[in-house]
Each structure stands twice: as structure tokens, then as C-alpha cells.
Design an enzyme around this catalytic site. Sequence first.
Site, PDB file in Angstrom:
ATOM      1  CG  ASP A 143      -4.352 -11.461  -7.881  1.00 27.97           C
ATOM      2  OD1 ASP A 143      -4.351 -10.694  -8.887  1.00 27.97           O
ATOM      3  OD2 ASP A 143      -5.371 -12.323  -6.915  1.00 27.97           O
ATOM      4  CD  GLU A 180      -2.342  -6.657  -1.506  1.00 25.23           C
ATOM      5  OE1 GLU A 180      -2.392  -5.024  -1.399  1.00 25.23           O
ATOM      6  OE2 GLU A 180      -2.694  -6.946  -2.410  1.00 25.23           O
ATOM      7  CD  GLN A 196      -5.095   0.218  -3.631  1.00 31.38           C
ATOM      8  OE1 GLN A 196      -5.171  -0.062  -5.109  1.00 31.38           O
ATOM      9  NE2 GLN A 196      -4.809  -0.923  -2.747  1.00 31.38           N
ATOM     10  CB  SER A 238      -4.597  -3.303  -9.579  1.00 36.91           C
ATOM     11  OG  SER A 238      -3.208  -2.735  -8.664  1.00 36.91           O
ATOM     12  CG  ASP A 239      -5.359  -2.449 -14.668  1.00 33.82           C
ATOM     13  OD1 ASP A 239      -5.268  -3.533 -15.083  1.00 33.82           O
ATOM     14  OD2 ASP A 239      -7.300  -2.318 -14.352  1.00 33.82           O
ATOM     15  CE1 TYR A 253      -6.024 -12.487 -13.179  1.00 30.91           C
ATOM     16  CE2 TYR A 253      -6.725 -12.287 -10.635  1.00 30.91           C
ATOM     17  CZ  TYR A 253      -6.506 -11.846 -11.733  1.00 30.91           C
ATOM     18  OH  TYR A 253      -4.682 -11.522 -11.299  1.00 30.91           O
ATOM     19  CD  GLN A 254      -9.070 -14.343  -6.921  1.00 26.39           C
ATOM     20  OE1 GLN A 254      -8.008 -14.440  -7.249  1.00 26.39           O
ATOM     21  NE2 GLN A 254      -9.412 -13.361  -6.999  1.00 26.39           N
ATOM     22  CG  ASP A 312       6.692  -2.457  -3.976  1.00 30.80           C
ATOM     23  OD1 ASP A 312       7.429  -2.505  -3.908  1.00 30.80           O
ATOM     24  OD2 ASP A 312       6.181  -1.891  -4.321  1.00 30.80           O
ATOM     25  CE1 TYR A 366     -11.980  -8.852 -12.783  1.00 27.84           C
ATOM     26  CE2 TYR A 366     -10.392 -10.388 -14.168  1.00 27.84           C
ATOM     27  CZ  TYR A 366     -10.264  -9.571 -12.441  1.00 27.84           C
ATOM     28  OH  TYR A 366      -9.943  -9.950 -10.919  1.00 27.84           O
TER      29      TYR A 366
END
Length: 300
Positions: free
Chosen positions: A161, A112, A37, A163-164, A67-68, A143, A239
Amino acid sequence: MDQDLKGWFTERSPMWPGQAFSLKVDKVLLDTRSKFQHIQIFQSSNYGKVLTLDGAIQFTERDEASYQEMITFLPLNSHPAPKKVLVVGGGDGGVARELAKHPLVEQVVQCEIDEKVVEACKEHVPSLGQGFSNPKLTLYTGDGAEFLQTTDQKFDVIITDASDPVVNEGEEGTKDGPAASLFNEDYYTRMKAKLAPGGILCCQGESIWLHADLIIRLVANCRRTFPVVDYAYTCTPTYPSGQIGFILCSTNPNTNFREPVTVWDESEVERLGLKYYNAAIHRAAFVLPTFMSTRLKNAK
């Protein structure tokens, strides 16, 4: 940086069509690509440092606590003994930072996919990257869905947690992002298999204003797998639509997510250094607008 509005970052995405959000940029700190990314970190004029992945805001220092803290303490304080926790994603370090505060957590395993995000936040945003110095933490790179297939470990709580699932490739259209597998329906089944008895999971659950259909589909699927499923949300100004939710599932049929098992008083909240989460916010997070509560009630 967006060229239509010089000196500003503008977020656009196929996941929230017809709208955009901009922040004034004081200084670009990092602009690079990993094999997964596009990673950008910049100093904004009003929101502190900002991390974006493939053009989507992941956090700003000004409002990241909303959020966290919520994705961490909603599940942890709904479990009577959250000793061993798995974090899937969370490459900015925020969840790991919050987990270090919880007195009952003894071991944290994190998976991660993008090590460049981890290193970027450790170097440029230590307010979040400090989470990786948590002595209870073991960090794996890879992954998350594959990790769940291969690990023999069991966890009291699993936090995803992510991402989109879809990212924008500009003129080339859209593609699945590195977190796409974490939104597949069988991912929740894989997580259940790695939960200890009475285990709880919490996943980033998108926005009720923009992704209601996706949320309903995931909740309906979870109800076929878990005896207790609920949906909560938090207010995060940067967001999309200023709101993001969490899907919570428990293998314990007696779990009531709406009433925390662990309740911290004001002095404890202050001692832990929390900016957003408290017991009242925990309970209020499950009070949804009528249009969404009605749809979730009927999701099956």
C-alpha cells in the site's frame, strides 16, 4: 493549504499534470514534516478527515473503504488459506484494520517507513488508526524494500500500500518520494522470494487514465516473473481521475483472480462491516475499458 483558493486544499502533482482537485477545509488538525515528507490532516466540509502526504491525498474518510477493502480482500479472497500477511506501507492503518476482519488471517507483519504517519493517524483519525490495535499485528519501522531483503519470513500474501513514487517540490521541481523503491521492477522479484508456496501479492497500481505506460511496464515485468498476473481497479472519487488500480500476481499457476475462492454472502458482508467490497464487486473489478484491456493483453 493552497493560497490560490482560500479555505480550500488543492491537490496538484507532476504525476497528473494539467489538472487539480480541491476540497473545502473546515479545520486543519495537523501540519508537520517528518524526515521523509510533509504530513497534513484536516477536517473537510464533505469528506470527513483527510490525510495528505507531500500535497497528495492519501485518503478521505468518506471514500477510503473503496480502496482499503479492495487492496485487502482482492488478494486475500483469491488465496485458499491467507494465514500470514505482510503489509508494506499502509501507514494510515486502513489495511491493518481490514485484515483484522478476515477470519483466516492469523498473523500480520507490517513495515512502514514513516512512524510519524502512523502516530498522526492513531491520534487524529482513529477510524483508520484503529488498525494498529489489531492484536495479530507486528509493526516494523523502516524501508519496505530493505525489509524484504533482510527478513527470513515467508508470507501467504504480500500487500504493498504505497504512496506515489514521485512528489512535487513546488518551485524546486520533483523528487522521488519515500515509496519510489516500491515501484522499481526488481521489487516484485524481491516480493516473490518472500512468498510461501502458492503465495499472492497485491500492489497499488496507479490510474489507467494517467499512468497507463507505467502500469503496462510493471505488468509486463511481472509476467516474466509470475505465472499469473492481473490488473483490477476500484472507484475512489478523491483519487486523481476517480480511479485507482491494483497489480495482482500469484505463484500458483491455477490462480484465477477473477473468481474469488472465498465468497461472502450478504449477511457475512454485513457482519464484517464492509462498505464497498463484495463478491460481485470483486469480479467486476477486473472488467476494464477496451483501451486498457487491449494494452494489457499485449503487454510483454
